[in-house]
Motif scaffolding. Sequence first.
Motif, short mmCIF file in Angstrom:
data_model
loop_
_atom_site.label_atom_id
_atom_site.label_comp_id
_atom_site.label_asym_id
_atom_site.label_seq_id
_atom_site.Cartn_x
_atom_site.Cartn_y
_atom_site.Cartn_z
N ASP A 1 0.93 -1.28 -0.01
CA ASP A 1 -0.14 -0.08 0.10
C ASP A 1 0.70 1.29 0.11
N LYS A 2 1.12 1.70 -1.21
CA LYS A 2 1.92 2.81 -1.35
C LYS A 2 1.29 4.19 -0.62
N ASN A 3 0.14 4.15 -0.15
CA ASN A 3 -0.62 5.52 0.49
C ASN A 3 -0.49 5.08 1.89
N LEU A 4 -0.03 4.01 2.48
CA LEU A 4 -0.12 3.84 3.89
C LEU A 4 0.57 4.82 4.80
N LEU A 5 1.88 5.16 4.42
CA LEU A 5 2.71 6.23 5.01
C LEU A 5 2.49 7.66 4.14
N ALA A 6 1.75 7.77 3.23
CA ALA A 6 1.62 8.70 2.51
C ALA A 6 2.73 9.38 1.92
N LEU A 7 3.60 8.32 1.37
CA LEU A 7 4.99 8.76 0.82
C LEU A 7 4.85 8.56 -0.73
N SER A 8 5.66 9.31 -1.54
CA SER A 8 5.65 9.13 -2.91
C SER A 8 7.38 8.80 -2.93
N VAL A 9 7.74 7.63 -3.08
CA VAL A 9 9.20 7.32 -2.96
C VAL A 9 9.61 6.23 -4.14
N SER A 10 10.75 6.27 -4.45
CA SER A 10 11.46 5.40 -5.45
C SER A 10 12.46 4.11 -4.80
N SER A 11 13.28 4.84 -4.02
CA SER A 11 14.08 4.00 -3.13
C SER A 11 13.87 3.91 -1.90
N VAL A 12 14.23 2.64 -1.01
CA VAL A 12 14.18 2.70 0.27
C VAL A 12 15.18 1.59 0.65
N LEU A 13 16.05 2.02 1.78
CA LEU A 13 17.04 1.28 2.55
C LEU A 13 16.21 0.92 3.97
N CYS A 14 15.89 -0.29 4.34
CA CYS A 14 15.52 -0.50 5.79
C CYS A 14 16.00 -1.42 6.36
N LEU A 15 16.30 -1.49 7.74
CA LEU A 15 17.15 -2.42 8.55
C LEU A 15 16.53 -2.66 9.67
N PRO A 16 16.52 -3.82 10.21
CA PRO A 16 15.96 -4.20 11.59
C PRO A 16 17.04 -3.94 12.91
N PHE A 17 16.46 -3.82 14.00
CA PHE A 17 17.42 -3.64 15.16
C PHE A 17 16.60 -4.48 16.16
N GLU A 18 17.46 -4.65 17.35
CA GLU A 18 17.08 -5.36 18.49
C GLU A 18 17.53 -4.57 19.71
N THR A 19 16.70 -4.63 20.98
CA THR A 19 17.09 -3.78 22.02
C THR A 19 16.78 -5.07 22.92
N GLY A 20 17.28 -4.65 24.26
CA GLY A 20 16.97 -5.72 25.53
C GLY A 20 15.31 -5.59 25.66
N TYR A 21 14.51 -4.75 25.14
CA TYR A 21 13.01 -4.80 25.74
C TYR A 21 12.23 -4.90 24.35
N GLY A 22 12.86 -5.13 23.33
CA GLY A 22 12.14 -5.31 22.07
C GLY A 22 12.69 -5.26 20.78
N ARG A 23 12.14 -5.07 19.68
CA ARG A 23 12.84 -5.08 18.37
C ARG A 23 12.16 -3.83 17.68
N GLY A 24 12.76 -3.40 16.51
CA GLY A 24 12.16 -2.55 15.65
C GLY A 24 12.67 -2.46 14.30
N ALA A 25 12.69 -1.19 13.53
CA ALA A 25 13.14 -1.14 12.01
C ALA A 25 13.32 0.29 12.04
N ILE A 26 14.23 0.74 10.98
CA ILE A 26 14.77 2.01 10.66
C ILE A 26 14.59 2.11 9.03
N GLY A 27 13.72 3.05 8.47
CA GLY A 27 13.75 3.05 6.91
C GLY A 27 14.19 4.38 6.73
N ILE A 28 14.91 4.46 5.66
CA ILE A 28 15.18 5.78 5.00
C ILE A 28 14.62 5.96 3.40
N TYR A 29 13.88 6.91 3.06
CA TYR A 29 13.09 6.74 1.72
C TYR A 29 13.41 7.89 0.87
#
Length: 683
Positions: free
Chosen positions: A438-466
């Motif tokens: 769903d390209k409208n989910l984040l209301a972004l108009s993008v062509s390139s994405v770099l996204c990586l996961p990470f973990e902490t002692g209390y959970g996990r997550g991800a960081i994406g740059i567009y």
Amino acid sequence: MNKLQIDKLNRKAFDIIYSDIEKAAALTEQAVLLAADLNYTIGIAWGQLNSGLVDMERGQLVESLEKLKQAQHIFNKIGTDFRANAAVLNSLGLVNIRLGKMKQAFIHLQESLEYCEIYSLKSMEYTAMNYLGILQYKSGRYNQALRFFQNSIKLKTEDKTVNVLNNLGCTYRALGQNEKALEFLNKALYQAGEEGMMDARIAILEEQGLTYGQMNDYKQGILKLQSALDICAGSNRRQRPDLYIHIAEQYLKLKDYHMAEDNLQNADELISDSNRVSHREIYLLLSQLEEFKGNAPGALAQYKRYQQLTDLMKSEDLEENLWLLETEQLRKTNTRVAAISKMGQELTAFLERREILNTLSRSFFNLFSIDVCVIGEIPDGDDCLHVDLYTSPEEMSTLDSLEIKNPREVISWVAGNNSGLLINDIEKEIGRYISSYDKNLLALSVSSVLCLPFETGYGRGAIGIYSSQKNKFNDEDRDFMEMLCSFAAIALNNAFQAETIRTKNRELTMLNRYDTLTGIYNRNHILSVMEQGWKQCRRTASFIHIMLLDADHFKKINDTWGHDAGDECLKMIGTVLRDNLQRSSDSYGRYGGEEFLLSLQDLTVDEALAQAERIRDTIENFSVTIGSKTIRLSVSIGVCSIIPGFEDKSVLNDIIKAADNCMYRAKEEGRNLVRSVILKGLR
């Protein structure tokens, strides 16, 4: 302890924060406790200011900023302590400089200058001018920095100017004016010696050593750096690795490889695992050393170690081009690595989650020239990604949670699969991973994405740059981003642990001071507070009124209605005491069982007895409802009034006993009464 003595403690702490931080911290803690006991607003505000400065010098910048803001709020509300207002503005300026918030720092310091000019606060004007010089120096505007430092010296008339002189020396060295730099550094070193400022001497000698090295006088540079190292012996462990590294650099220039190697090994032994990445340049120097010695395998091994620390190991191509370190591309890479290392140090210095996330997003915008940064976290036990979206370094919005089981966006897929994605044409490539993108989910108009996961002692997550550009990111960008994600995971985990510790400390404080049932002071703390009140009344030769309050027929309530009913009655008494005793000089706590101890000041005997009657009457007219039953309660109160004399504080036990006797007299005469006695102190 009166208000003047609290002011004296705060002034002493403020004056020595930058020369003896531990003593300053101890004085500040003492002043804060005493000011809180006396409800002395100005003392509390100065305590917050000093505590914020102590935190800043200890590297706890987020906590420092919060305390300084609290101090500013109180001082603004008081509106009469002009010196304090200037001091807190200067302090806010300095902590924002250290946080990298130069614009905010400039606003605070400019406001301080205007304030100082209006109220002729020369000492504070000097400090503001000095900090503005530091701001310009940190921003690379060395000529402007010089002007501010020079103006600050003109303003200084009484105190020594060690810090400004050292700052001038650093600035002239940055401008390449080495002779001028040494002139100011020599003056700073002399004054630091006169004042016994050991930490300042270390910093000045280090700067002198670097200046001589810049002048190609490596022998003199080594002497200066070695002198700084000698002062560090047995202490200042934090500064010693850097000094060893600087000495090794200058021995390399002299081609004294043996001494260079010794100093690098000394530095390596002092560098702990936790800060090894921040000192990774040591392995570049070791690589250079081995190359000079003709040991190509040794050089390669050291360089590999450097690359492992920075997560930039590049396989065979990198090894084949190992000796191309001076090419333009590798210089750019090294510059980028240095920037990431600095960002990592900033991130891991923070202990507040929001500050970490904001700094992290700014880092991505600065490094990758992106359009959007998205950071998502999944706390343990949750199955949704909680997302913050940054459309610029300063603009953030929190979005609805994203599903990770049936992902419709890149960052939710990465978080759910714990695997990174690098996509340079999202329309062509996204179908391999997400069937219902769903390209409208984040209301972004993008062509390139770099996204990586990470973990902490209390959970996990991800960081994406567009980015709206196609083919924006490459494998090197991914490596750099992995480094920042690693730093982010460490920083977020540290922040979580710090918040956990703060919560536990708050809970321990509550347990130490407060009764868990009624929420008012416990026995130990009310006795401690009463002792302080005794001392104050002795100084002012005024009455202190000690009261013992006991619930009537309490055993019968427990036996008839149960202990839960008895607990509700005790809670009700605590509520009545809170509602009726709201002056700062009123203290009360649960003494034990159904007994409560009260300590009142600044009242005549008649006023104290009237207050006791109000409390008794209020409780008599209160009721406690248990199910369908209503319980009425009464109390008997004994009051002992005395003007403290020269007796030892142990006489307090006798006064409590006298109040206890009065309370029992009230019981004997029918209960639900107040009975009192007046004692005379030894004058």
